[in-house]
Write an enzyme that holds these catalytic residues in place. Structure first.
Site, mmCIF file in Angstrom:
data_model
loop_
_atom_site.group_PDB
_atom_site.id
_atom_site.type_symbol
_atom_site.label_atom_id
_atom_site.label_comp_id
_atom_site.label_asym_id
_atom_site.label_seq_id
_atom_site.Cartn_x
_atom_site.Cartn_y
_atom_site.Cartn_z
ATOM 1 N N GLY A 50 0.848 -1.186 0.000
ATOM 2 C CA GLY A 50 0.000 0.000 0.000
ATOM 3 C C GLY A 50 0.882 1.235 0.000
ATOM 4 O O GLY A 50 0.699 2.166 0.779
ATOM 5 N N HIS A 51 1.879 1.200 -0.890
ATOM 6 C CA HIS A 51 2.778 2.348 -1.026
ATOM 7 C C HIS A 51 3.606 2.224 -2.301
ATOM 8 O O HIS A 51 3.640 1.149 -2.925
ATOM 9 C CB HIS A 51 3.709 2.475 0.191
ATOM 10 N N ALA A 52 4.250 3.319 -2.659
ATOM 11 C CA ALA A 52 5.222 3.313 -3.760
ATOM 12 C C ALA A 52 6.537 3.839 -3.184
ATOM 13 O O ALA A 52 6.587 4.264 -2.021
ATOM 14 C CB ALA A 52 4.733 4.202 -4.901
ATOM 15 N N ARG A 97 2.280 -0.651 -4.972
ATOM 16 C CA ARG A 97 2.087 -2.088 -4.819
ATOM 17 C C ARG A 97 1.288 -2.418 -3.566
ATOM 18 O O ARG A 97 1.398 -1.739 -2.542
ATOM 19 C CB ARG A 97 3.412 -2.858 -4.822
ATOM 20 N N ILE A 122 6.050 6.607 -0.548
ATOM 21 C CA ILE A 122 4.857 7.407 -0.845
ATOM 22 C C ILE A 122 3.693 6.554 -0.355
ATOM 23 O O ILE A 122 3.379 5.519 -0.955
ATOM 24 C CB ILE A 122 4.717 7.702 -2.353
#
Ligand code: TYD
Length: 134
Positions: A50-52, A97, A122
């Site tokens: 749940g982030h980049a 992802r 992010i």
């Protein structure tokens, strides 16, 4: 999706039936490994990621069991199941992802191009979308 790809890891099948051996040398993945971490004991209804990342490249392997990876480049989404210890998923920088559907006892090994740095994350999807659109 650009630069996201599955990479086959060499596999040696023992001729006497003593199992399989896989190895990862520096020419298999396109970055220098600075960190290794792994996810385990993940409940089947849990969701990770749940982030980049701004700079980080990662290579994910289902060492045991299976899980699914949702990849999002800001334009499109795709879902990939990892369930083989000799197939890894290369996730370059700038890809959102999410990882879910962990099977019981699964282990997700992650090879990463940088040591842990919270500033590289992010974690807000809207901020990610905004960044990709500019
Ligand atoms: P996070 O990256 O959010 O996990 P996931 O993407 O798998 O859901 O990290 C969870 C916690 O673990 C967070 O507090 C940061 C910490 N952490 C480290 O200290 N070092 C690491 O190498 C990683 C990946 C996480």
């Amino acid at each position: 999706m650009e630069n996201v790809r599955l990479i086959e890891i060499p596999k040696i099948v023992d001729e006497q039936g003593r199992g399989k051996l896989s190895f990862i040398e520096k020419d298999i993945i396109p970055f220098i490994i600075e960190r290794v971490y792994y996810l385990y004991d993940v409940p089947s209804d849990a969701y990770r990621g749940g982030h980049a990342h701004k700079e980080l490249h990662q290579f994910l392997i289902a060492l045991s069991g299976s899980f699914e990876v949702v990849l999002d480049d800001g334009k499109s989404r795709q879902r990939i199941m990892l369930n083989k210890p000799n197939i890894g998923l290369l996730i370059p920088t700038g890809i959102w992802r999410e990882i879910d559907n962990f099977s019981s006892g699964s282990v997700c090994l992650v090879l990463a191009s940088m040591v842990y740095d919270e500033d590289d994350y992010i974690r807000d999807y809207e901020a990610f979308k905004l960044l990709k659109s500019t």
